[in-house]
Enzyme design. Structure first.
Site, PDB file in Angstrom:
ATOM      1  N   SER A 138     -10.746  -3.595   1.110  1.00 20.34           N
ATOM      2  CA  SER A 138      -9.931  -3.733  -0.101  1.00 20.34           C
ATOM      3  C   SER A 138      -8.516  -3.851   0.470  1.00 20.34           C
ATOM      4  O   SER A 138      -8.176  -3.303   1.775  1.00 20.34           O
ATOM      5  CB  SER A 138      -9.854  -2.785  -0.990  1.00 20.34           C
ATOM      6  OG  SER A 138      -8.794  -2.633  -2.069  1.00 20.34           O
ATOM      7  N   TYR A 151      -9.812   7.204  -2.703  1.00 20.32           N
ATOM      8  CA  TYR A 151     -10.321   5.829  -2.723  1.00 20.32           C
ATOM      9  C   TYR A 151      -9.505   4.791  -1.616  1.00 20.32           C
ATOM     10  O   TYR A 151     -10.410   4.165  -0.877  1.00 20.32           O
ATOM     11  CB  TYR A 151     -10.239   5.154  -3.962  1.00 20.32           C
ATOM     12  CG  TYR A 151     -10.580   3.760  -4.006  1.00 20.32           C
ATOM     13  CD1 TYR A 151     -11.800   3.516  -3.971  1.00 20.32           C
ATOM     14  CD2 TYR A 151      -9.573   2.682  -3.890  1.00 20.32           C
ATOM     15  CE1 TYR A 151     -12.220   1.904  -3.962  1.00 20.32           C
ATOM     16  CE2 TYR A 151     -10.211   1.349  -4.224  1.00 20.32           C
ATOM     17  CZ  TYR A 151     -11.233   1.248  -4.056  1.00 20.32           C
ATOM     18  OH  TYR A 151     -11.722  -0.451  -3.806  1.00 20.32           O
TER      19      TYR A 151
END
Length: 261
Positions: A138, A151
């Site tokens: 990501s 995260y």
């Protein structure tokens, strides 16, 4: 790769980017073994079979070593030609406000289970000197994730890890590609309890377009792909912006109460 003779394993394939990655594989003629930690994986398998390929599904908890073993056993010894390691979970809100069992699940799913799966499947690929590995990282890994700290940290790990093992496997016949999307229209933000945040309610990228870019990069053997012009600019800026500034900017996107009206 003449895909009509090949076999792909896709994790986190019940919805979102994972399901779209599985669709890309099926349309290219790959037989599939798909997995997720929810019963919806069976409905996804039924849908994918309509594309004319063989599809097996596994409902397993890939945050555990046992769940990964269950998935690997379901391949019944068939060589995996393409591993699309997409399973991942998010978690919003301030670190000290999060329940630790949820924190640990993020780490176990995004890192531990992913590493174990890549280690198991990648070892078989190395014996054959052939294979494709796609890891869903990501652009969140480029910035300190205020109100998404764990995260973002796991995605920073995966982004870095993918480049490292790609270099280790250079010349082996195995390629490693890191798909690095930005915010994408999936169930991610609802599941991460982030629907009262700016990023949770803002317009997001299309999961099918993200998956298509990742699949094409994997087939081409590219090292990484950042999807979308906005995300490419954001990732480039993040490389030259002080971490403290990035953390402050992320707060404006992810802090509870920042949802768009």
């Amino acid at each position: 790769m003449p895909a009509n003779r090949y076999f792909a394993m896709v994790t986190g394939a019940s919805t979102g980017i994972g399901l779209e990655l599985a669709r890309c594989c099926a349309r290219a003629g790959f037989d599939l073994l798909i997995a997720a930690d929810e019963p919806a994986i069976e409905a996804a398998a039924d849908e994918l079979r309509k594309l004319g390929v063989t599809v097996d599904s596994v409902h397993a908890d890939l945050a555990t070593l046992e769940g990964v073993d269950q998935l690997c056993a379901a391949s019944r010894g068939r060589p995996v030609d393409a591993l699309l390691a997409n399973a991942g979970v998010g978690l919003g809100r301030a670190f000290l406000d999060q329940e630790f069992n949820r924190i640990r699940r993020v780490v176990d799913t995004n890192i531990t289970g992913t590493l174990y799966l890549i280690h198991r499947i990648g070892s078989g690929m190395r014996q054959r000197n052939s294979g494709r590995i796609l890891i869903t990282g990501s652009i969140a890994g480029f910035m300190p994730g205020s109100f998404q700290a764990v995260y973002n940290g796991t995605k920073a790990f995966l982004d870095s890890f993918s480049f490292a093992i790609r270099e280790e496997l250079r010349g082996s016949g195995i390629t490693v590609t890191c798909l690095m999307p930005g915010a994408t229209e999936t169930e991610f933000f609802r599941r991460a309890d982030m629907m009262d945040t700016y990023v949770g309610t803002a317009k997001k990228d299309d999961a099918a377009e993200v998956a298509r870019a990742g699949f094409e990069a994997m087939i081409s053997g590219e090292g990484d792909v950042v999807t979308g012009l906005k995300n490419k600019i954001q990732s480039a800026v993040a490389n030259v912006t002080p971490a403290a500034v990035l953390a402050r900017q992320h707060r404006r996107m992810a802090e509870p109460g920042t949802a768009r009206s």
